[in-house]
Design an enzyme around this catalytic site. Sequence first.
Site, PDB file in Angstrom:
ATOM      1  N   THR A  97       8.017   1.049   9.156  1.00  0.00           N
ATOM      2  CA  THR A  97       9.226   1.702   9.661  1.00  0.00           C
ATOM      3  C   THR A  97       9.691   2.808   8.721  1.00  0.00           C
ATOM      4  OG1 THR A  97      10.490  -0.076   8.668  1.00  0.00           O
ATOM      5  CG2 THR A  97      10.088  -0.226  11.009  1.00  0.00           C
ATOM      6  N   THR A  98       9.708   2.519   7.429  1.00  0.00           N
ATOM      7  CA  THR A  98      10.145   3.538   6.475  1.00  0.00           C
ATOM      8  C   THR A  98       9.197   4.729   6.521  1.00  0.00           C
ATOM      9  OG1 THR A  98      10.754   1.646   5.112  1.00  0.00           O
ATOM     10  CG2 THR A  98      10.997   3.803   4.121  1.00  0.00           C
ATOM     11  N   ASP A 394       7.553  -9.117   9.238  1.00  0.00           N
ATOM     12  CA  ASP A 394       6.593  -8.042   8.992  1.00  0.00           C
ATOM     13  C   ASP A 394       5.180  -8.597   8.813  1.00  0.00           C
ATOM     14  OD1 ASP A 394       8.866  -6.529   9.025  1.00  0.00           O
ATOM     15  OD2 ASP A 394       8.350  -5.324   7.267  1.00  0.00           O
TER      16      ASP A 394
HETATM   17  P1  ADP Z   1       7.241   0.605   5.435  1.00  0.00           P
HETATM   18  O1  ADP Z   1       8.588   0.263   5.999  1.00  0.00           O
HETATM   19  O2  ADP Z   1       6.804   1.966   5.857  1.00  0.00           O
HETATM   20  O3  ADP Z   1       6.226  -0.441   5.668  1.00  0.00           O
HETATM   21  P2  ADP Z   1       7.195  -0.226   2.683  1.00  0.00           P
HETATM   22  O4  ADP Z   1       8.353  -0.181   1.768  1.00  0.00           O
HETATM   23  O5  ADP Z   1       6.756  -1.551   3.180  1.00  0.00           O
HETATM   24  O6  ADP Z   1       7.498   0.753   3.877  1.00  0.00           O
HETATM   25  O7  ADP Z   1       5.985   0.466   1.939  1.00  0.00           O
HETATM   26  C1  ADP Z   1       4.736   0.605   2.531  1.00  0.00           C
HETATM   27  C2  ADP Z   1       3.863   1.517   1.719  1.00  0.00           C
HETATM   28  O8  ADP Z   1       3.668   0.988   0.413  1.00  0.00           O
HETATM   29  C3  ADP Z   1       2.484   1.656   2.347  1.00  0.00           C
HETATM   30  O9  ADP Z   1       2.097   2.989   2.327  1.00  0.00           O
HETATM   31  C4  ADP Z   1       1.621   0.820   1.423  1.00  0.00           C
HETATM   32  O10 ADP Z   1       0.267   1.224   1.406  1.00  0.00           O
HETATM   33  C5  ADP Z   1       2.278   1.027   0.112  1.00  0.00           C
HETATM   34  N1  ADP Z   1       1.943   0.011  -0.898  1.00  0.00           N
HETATM   35  C6  ADP Z   1       2.080  -1.323  -0.818  1.00  0.00           C
HETATM   36  N2  ADP Z   1       1.667  -1.905  -1.965  1.00  0.00           N
HETATM   37  C7  ADP Z   1       1.263  -0.914  -2.797  1.00  0.00           C
HETATM   38  C8  ADP Z   1       0.741  -0.856  -4.118  1.00  0.00           C
HETATM   39  N3  ADP Z   1       0.556  -1.943  -4.846  1.00  0.00           N
HETATM   40  N4  ADP Z   1       0.450   0.345  -4.616  1.00  0.00           N
HETATM   41  C9  ADP Z   1       0.656   1.464  -3.894  1.00  0.00           C
HETATM   42  N5  ADP Z   1       1.144   1.473  -2.661  1.00  0.00           N
HETATM   43  C10 ADP Z   1       1.440   0.310  -2.100  1.00  0.00           C
HETATM   44 MG    MG Z   2       6.205  -2.406   5.009  1.00  0.00          MG
END
Ligand code: ADP
Ligand code: MG
Length: 560
Positions: A97-98, A394
């Site tokens: 979503t973000t 999620d």
């Molecule tokens: P959304 O609401 O878009 O899902 P999040 O806050 O859950 O937003 O962040 C998702 C993003 O964080 C994705 O692009 C995912 O690949 C990235 N992500 C998750 N874990 C890691 C990590 N350890 N290192 C880098 N990026 C990460």
């Molecule tokens: Mg997420």
Amino acid sequence: MAQLGGTPVLLLKEGTERTRGKDAMTNNIAAAKVIAEAVRTSLGPRGMDKMLVDQFGDVVITNDGATILKEIDVQHPAAKMMVEVAKTQDSEVGDGTTTSVILAGELLKRAEKLLEQKIHPTVITEGFRKAAEKAIEILDEMSIKASIDDYEKLKNAAMTCMSSKLVSESKEMLAEICIEAIKSIAEKGENGKWIADIDKVQIQKKEGESIDDTRLIKGIILDKEVVSPGMPKSIKDAKILLLQSALEIEKTEFDSKLQITSPEQIQQFLDEEEKMLRTMIEKIEKSGANVVICQKGIDDLAQHFLAKKGIMAVRRVKKSDMEKLSKATGGMIFTSLDDVTPEKLGYAGLVEERKIMNDSWVFIEECKDPKSVVILIRGGTELIVDEVERAIHDALCVVRDIVEDEKIVGGGGAPELETAIKLRKFASTLGGREQLAVEAFADSLEIIPKTLAENAGLDQIEILMNLRAKHQEGNRFAGFDMETGEIIEDMTKIGIIEPTAVKVQAIKSSTEATSMILRIDDVIAGSKQPEPPGMPGGPGGGMGGMGGMGPEGMGGMPPM
Ligand code: ADP
Ligand code: MG
């Protein structure tokens, strides 16, 4: 006001505000960018959390984009459309979503630059549409196959999506629960593809204990207690009678008078009532039922008789729960005790009352249909339990997305960067103004790795340069680990993976919203006046349908 042969014609009601053309668009884009800005710092595991306080002083602490946008009170119509982006993303795939909101904000920012270069909005939206189509193709091509049997992949994806939540310390154990839940309810469709309806996973939450006490219950939980203390609290091999009617003697609906003329008559009357209740309970006993779950009330005397026969009973159970119980235990819901037969009773391996904090709940486990599951969420406080629920939501969605779509990509900005590079190559085959729009789209995708780097406190430019180089060398999943700040050649190797469906949907939802906002060149905001009584469906200040002249025209926007 419009002019008709020199006579002014009043088209808009007094108090109506109208902004047109460039002003309207600039205004809308600005509002949409504010929304994207509001969630930007929460992207990724190192993102910041938001504390939201509503008008009643209730507090929500979260890092979840959809929740942040749901809680803040947005007024501007274009800003509301951005909130819709998050909602669509959430309902379609449950994660990202973000990402989708940030992407929409960036697309609008880049579009604004193109507008300044006098490129017409329709050329931009058409270019964005083409770019989105191509981007989805590129994402599809770079994906790795995954299936319901790839436990490690499912677990890593679930953990990746929970790593950005407040409850990330418990992500491993929560991921295991979510996978087990999805596996229990998944069914193979006619075309051989798996279908996992997450509505079949019930969620029950209760503050207390700790997150690690969160459990998957194969069965159903009723937030009711066993009706009488004299009854057994635990029954194995339960034969369950699901009863819609009350275990009471029906009282007459209207005021009827009972002519009682002597004390013997009272006794006779009571004896009669007792006899009827006894007959009811005997019918239950004869059916072989040892658990009665009743949608209505159970008379005290009936409770007493049931207890004496060692039958457990629960009363005033919600209709929706009765239906779930019927599905889970395979039992029929009876309206009359005369129809009860042993074959139509429900079955569960164990029915047991357990104390959860100060409440007693009845657990119905080891049901006939193993497809019925509940996740019982525990955690120190209500705030924590709520955030665990969002994390589990999620994770359930992510596991479902992979089970159904069977495709994954690496995370950490890798897919966005790879798509951007390939998209630029595609743009160069187009030429003209369309090329500029597709390039702008490609540039916009880089906002994801950039924001992740920024939120990890790293130098965006440096990270982006390094990552681009790795991708040029053919490492399509090169990204960087936010936990360590290191550049990783293949994010899937360190278990940072995401469903392709989430990335694809983020592109779809953000492009749609962007196009909608770019097609508006007229905002007419009616001053809302209360409708006169007795005039349902009156104009009520609505001035929709003013814009849109023909299919090529710009869409007008009714006030929201
Ligand atoms: P959304 O609401 O878009 O899902 P999040 O806050 O859950 O937003 O962040 C998702 C993003 O964080 C994705 O692009 C995912 O690949 C990235 N992500 C998750 N874990 C890691 C990590 N350890 N290192 C880098 N990026 C990460
Ligand atoms: Mg997420």
